[in-house]
Design a protein around this motif. Structure first.
Motif, PDB file in Angstrom:
ATOM      1  N   ILE A   1      40.632  80.168  58.223  1.00 28.49           N
ATOM      2  CA  ILE A   1      42.159  80.396  58.460  1.00 28.49           C
ATOM      3  C   ILE A   1      41.692  81.060  59.786  1.00 28.49           C
ATOM      4  CG2 ILE A   1      44.095  82.057  58.381  1.00 28.49           C
ATOM      5  CD1 ILE A   1      43.611  81.509  55.286  1.00 28.49           C
ATOM      6  N   LYS A   2      42.686  80.747  60.881  1.00 24.78           N
ATOM      7  CA  LYS A   2      42.585  81.349  62.213  1.00 24.78           C
ATOM      8  C   LYS A   2      43.996  81.956  62.684  1.00 24.78           C
ATOM      9  CE  LYS A   2      38.796  78.653  64.485  1.00 24.78           C
ATOM     10  NZ  LYS A   2      38.230  79.716  64.418  1.00 24.78           N
ATOM     11  N   SER A   3      43.944  82.928  63.461  1.00 25.68           N
ATOM     12  CA  SER A   3      45.099  83.685  63.778  1.00 25.68           C
ATOM     13  C   SER A   3      46.056  82.853  64.566  1.00 25.68           C
ATOM     14  CB  SER A   3      44.656  85.152  64.470  1.00 25.68           C
ATOM     15  OG  SER A   3      45.992  85.703  64.963  1.00 25.68           O
ATOM     16  N   GLU A   4      47.308  83.035  64.327  1.00 27.84           N
ATOM     17  CA  GLU A   4      48.310  81.992  65.140  1.00 27.84           C
ATOM     18  C   GLU A   4      48.720  82.878  66.349  1.00 27.84           C
ATOM     19  OE1 GLU A   4      49.628  79.250  61.414  1.00 27.84           O
ATOM     20  OE2 GLU A   4      50.733  81.179  61.915  1.00 27.84           O
ATOM     21  N   LEU A   5      48.388  84.280  66.466  1.00 23.26           N
ATOM     22  CA  LEU A   5      49.027  85.133  67.514  1.00 23.26           C
ATOM     23  C   LEU A   5      48.795  84.731  68.810  1.00 23.26           C
ATOM     24  CD1 LEU A   5      48.505  88.629  65.990  1.00 23.26           C
ATOM     25  CD2 LEU A   5      50.650  87.092  65.830  1.00 23.26           C
TER      26      LEU A   5
ATOM     27  N   MET B   1      50.561  68.212  70.935  1.00 26.81           N
ATOM     28  CA  MET B   1      51.460  69.379  70.842  1.00 26.81           C
ATOM     29  C   MET B   1      50.725  70.511  70.094  1.00 26.81           C
ATOM     30  SD  MET B   1      55.295  70.570  70.373  1.00 26.81           S
ATOM     31  CE  MET B   1      55.938  69.816  72.123  1.00 26.81           C
ATOM     32  N   ASP B   2      50.643  71.699  70.116  1.00 21.42           N
ATOM     33  CA  ASP B   2      50.037  72.660  69.534  1.00 21.42           C
ATOM     34  C   ASP B   2      51.059  72.980  68.359  1.00 21.42           C
ATOM     35  OD1 ASP B   2      47.349  73.326  70.287  1.00 21.42           O
ATOM     36  OD2 ASP B   2      48.325  73.967  72.011  1.00 21.42           O
ATOM     37  N   ILE B   3      50.915  73.047  66.891  1.00 26.57           N
ATOM     38  CA  ILE B   3      51.812  73.254  65.947  1.00 26.57           C
ATOM     39  C   ILE B   3      51.138  74.230  64.886  1.00 26.57           C
ATOM     40  CG2 ILE B   3      53.263  72.433  63.992  1.00 26.57           C
ATOM     41  CD1 ILE B   3      54.570  71.700  66.708  1.00 26.57           C
ATOM     42  N   ILE B   4      51.958  75.318  64.555  1.00 26.19           N
ATOM     43  CA  ILE B   4      51.485  76.111  63.523  1.00 26.19           C
ATOM     44  C   ILE B   4      52.114  75.559  62.114  1.00 26.19           C
ATOM     45  CG2 ILE B   4      50.929  78.075  65.111  1.00 26.19           C
ATOM     46  CD1 ILE B   4      53.713  79.288  63.984  1.00 26.19           C
TER      47      ILE B   4
ATOM     48  N   LEU C   1      59.288  79.169  69.598  1.00 30.83           N
ATOM     49  CA  LEU C   1      59.960  77.984  69.578  1.00 30.83           C
ATOM     50  C   LEU C   1      59.248  76.765  69.681  1.00 30.83           C
ATOM     51  CD1 LEU C   1      62.953  79.281  71.818  1.00 30.83           C
ATOM     52  CD2 LEU C   1      62.917  79.171  69.229  1.00 30.83           C
ATOM     53  N   LYS C   2      58.127  76.710  70.487  1.00 31.93           N
ATOM     54  CA  LYS C   2      57.511  75.327  70.644  1.00 31.93           C
ATOM     55  C   LYS C   2      56.399  75.139  69.674  1.00 31.93           C
ATOM     56  CE  LYS C   2      57.926  74.708  75.717  1.00 31.93           C
ATOM     57  NZ  LYS C   2      57.215  74.630  77.194  1.00 31.93           N
ATOM     58  N   VAL C   3      55.800  76.313  69.059  1.00 31.44           N
ATOM     59  CA  VAL C   3      54.869  75.933  68.033  1.00 31.44           C
ATOM     60  C   VAL C   3      55.392  75.760  66.526  1.00 31.44           C
ATOM     61  CG1 VAL C   3      53.066  76.946  69.576  1.00 31.44           C
ATOM     62  CG2 VAL C   3      54.186  78.200  67.553  1.00 31.44           C
ATOM     63  N   ASN C   4      56.663  76.164  66.313  1.00 32.13           N
ATOM     64  CA  ASN C   4      57.117  76.177  64.917  1.00 32.13           C
ATOM     65  C   ASN C   4      57.856  74.598  64.820  1.00 32.13           C
ATOM     66  OD1 ASN C   4      59.260  76.059  62.563  1.00 32.13           O
ATOM     67  ND2 ASN C   4      58.637  78.416  62.796  1.00 32.13           N
ATOM     68  N   PRO C   5      57.255  73.829  63.718  1.00 32.98           N
ATOM     69  CA  PRO C   5      57.787  72.460  63.684  1.00 32.98           C
ATOM     70  C   PRO C   5      58.986  72.047  63.391  1.00 32.98           C
ATOM     71  CG  PRO C   5      56.266  73.052  62.005  1.00 32.98           C
ATOM     72  CD  PRO C   5      56.228  74.095  62.758  1.00 32.98           C
ATOM     73  N   PHE C   6      59.736  73.112  62.841  1.00 29.79           N
ATOM     74  CA  PHE C   6      61.181  72.967  62.037  1.00 29.79           C
ATOM     75  C   PHE C   6      62.222  73.612  63.313  1.00 29.79           C
ATOM     76  CE2 PHE C   6      58.485  73.000  58.409  1.00 29.79           C
ATOM     77  CZ  PHE C   6      58.923  71.753  57.661  1.00 29.79           C
ATOM     78  N   VAL C   7      61.838  73.990  64.480  1.00 27.05           N
ATOM     79  CA  VAL C   7      62.725  74.530  65.557  1.00 27.05           C
ATOM     80  C   VAL C   7      63.352  73.042  66.282  1.00 27.05           C
ATOM     81  CG1 VAL C   7      62.925  75.224  67.980  1.00 27.05           C
ATOM     82  CG2 VAL C   7      61.676  76.523  66.073  1.00 27.05           C
ATOM     83  N   PRO C   8      64.743  73.014  66.041  1.00 22.75           N
ATOM     84  CA  PRO C   8      65.472  71.737  66.488  1.00 22.75           C
ATOM     85  C   PRO C   8      65.128  71.612  67.802  1.00 22.75           C
ATOM     86  CG  PRO C   8      67.192  73.182  65.596  1.00 22.75           C
ATOM     87  CD  PRO C   8      65.682  74.197  65.707  1.00 22.75           C
ATOM     88  N   GLU C   9      64.860  70.394  68.410  1.00 22.68           N
ATOM     89  CA  GLU C   9      64.369  69.862  69.697  1.00 22.68           C
ATOM     90  C   GLU C   9      65.237  70.575  70.654  1.00 22.68           C
ATOM     91  OE1 GLU C   9      61.922  68.103  70.800  1.00 22.68           O
ATOM     92  OE2 GLU C   9      61.178  68.084  68.952  1.00 22.68           O
TER      93      GLU C   9
END
Length: 445
Positions: free
Chosen positions: A338-342, A1-4, A351-359
């Motif tokens: 560094i690469k853009s995350e946009l 999974m892609d994570i920022i 919601l999917k790429v932020n690691p601290f969003v609850p499952e």
């Protein structure tokens, strides 16, 4: 999974994280700017005392130094780490960017600062225990250390507005980041204010000496009036130069409240010019109550609006014009790898790429839609806006009052376009826009 590379969200209800930084920063600036201005003033007074054999100036310098120890170096030393604590909580990626770009510059600044702290104790303690020439040399090194601290930290802070050159993005060089077009006008603007503050504080000390030596008190009040007037003129001159070196997004924000800001500055300039002229012409009229009151006026009517303006003009960025205030990297910086995350956010969703969003919120459903929308609004907007109906800091209620879900969605789509150019362009998948709009509409602004 892609994570920022996001950090956990720090959210302060109603006021927002930026207010916490602003309150701490305003108090710190009053204390720290006084210390640098006082260091230069000490050098001037020590030189005058040595050249003219004015031993009567040393008691004034000692009183000033004792005030400085408590006011600047106790309060300043508490609020200084307080700024970095609140800034790290509110904007961890911004602080990370500063550390990765300026770690040795910052280390050098700390060396100067340590010398400053030791120096002010030495100045006060040895003022009547060593010969005048040695004390003069000590005051000069203290002044140089103070100005050195200022110069280094201003280069770092100026990078928060924008980098030194466009070449920085390619090279990632600390020098390209440090020497920006607004670094030097920013530094001289601060120096002017510091000189003015040293005179304002000096008037408090001199007015308190009337019972001891009225003639000396009046002489020093007159001198502090001149010092403050010169500092104020320097501040205004370099403020105009500084404003001319800011990026387009800063001017877009400034233009929103331009008239009220200019009016505020004109009123302050008139009030303080009259105060400084009064100190020069009628020093007897300056008493400790008036002098102390003017410090409060500077804090509440000058520094606080000024710091809010500077923080607002830097938006939507928090550092280097590549990290948004909401911690998202918005452009490539090849020099730093560094690469853009946009693009990945537009494709996968925040919601999917932020690691601290609850499952349970990674996928939006009918059951969690409002909760997911609330989290999206906090992650996207809360660093610049308060979300509650009772919000105090750039409240969304002022912008979304009376709007339904579709009206709010149209605003979200317009962000970053010509109609709202100073806000960050953040493309989200349609289902995330929809959830955020539904939550904001449910607040009934």
């Amino acid at each position: 999974m892609d994570i920022i590379g996001q950090f956990p969200l720090f959210y302060f209800p109603e006021y927002g994280s930026a207010w916490m930084m602003g309150i701490t920063g305003t108090i710190h600036i009053l204390a720290s700017h006084t210390s640098v201005g006082a260091a230069m003033l000490f050098a001037f007074l020590a030189y005058k005392a040595y050249k003219e054999n004015r031993s009567d100036l040393y008691p004034y310098m000692k009183k000033y130094g004792m005030f400085l120890l408590i006011f600047s170096y106790v309060i300043g030393s508490i609020t200084g780490p307080g700024i970095w604590y609140t800034a790290t909580a509110a904007s961890p990626r911004g602080i990370s960017a500063l550390i990765h770009n300026f770690v040795w510059v910052w280390a050098t600044e700390w060396v100067f600062f340590v010398y400053e702290v030791i120096g002010v104790f030495a100045l006060v303690y040895f003022i009547d225990k060593i010969d005048k020439k040695t004390h003069l040399k000590l005051t000069f090194t203290f002044a140089l250390a103070s100005v050195g601290t200022l110069a280094l930290i201003i280069g770092i802070i100026s990078f928060m507005m924008w980098p030194g050159t466009e070449g920085y993005y390619t090279t990632g060089s600390a020098s390209d980041a440090f020497f920006g077009v607004n670094t030097f006008p920013h530094m001289f603007l601060r120096i002017g204010f510091m000189i003015m503050m040293s005179g304002v504080i000096g008037l408090v000390i001199s007015s308190a000496m009337k019972k001891e030596n009225e003639a000396l008190s009046n002489e020093l009040s007159r001198k502090m009036g001149f010092v403050s007037l010169i500092g104020g003129f320097v501040t205004m001159f370099f403020f105009m130069w500084y404003m001319g070196t800011l990026p387009d997004n800063a001017h877009a924000v400034f233009n929103v409240t331009k008239e009220s800001i200019i009016q505020n500055r004109i009123i302050l300039a008139i009030v303080f010019s009259l105060y400084f002229i009064l100190a020069i012409v009628r020093p007897k009229t300056i008493n400790t109550v008036l002098a102390s009151s003017m410090i409060v006026v500077i804090l509440l009517a000058g520094l606080w609006p000024g710091e809010k303006l500077r923080e607002s003009m830097r938006k939507p960025y928090v550092a280097g014009q590549y990290i948004y205030s909401n911690q998202i990297v918005s452009r490539d910086v090849p020099g730093k790898g560094i690469k853009s995350e946009l693009p990945i956010i537009a494709e996968k969703g925040l919601l999917k790429v932020n690691p601290f969003v609850p499952e349970n919120l990674k996928v939006i459903t009918a059951e969690n839609k409002l909760e997911a929308g609330k989290l999206l609004a906090r992650m996207s907007c809360s660093n610049c806006h308060s979300l509650e109906t009772t919000g105090k800091f750039r409240p969304l209620k002022d912008r979304l009052t009376g709007m339904d879900k579709e009206g709010i969605k149209s605003i979200l789509y317009a962000i970053g376009s010509g109609s709202i150019p100073y806000m960050p362009k953040l493309e989200l998948p349609e289902h995330e826009y929809d959830a955020m709009a539904e939550y904001l509409a449910s607040q009934k602004y």
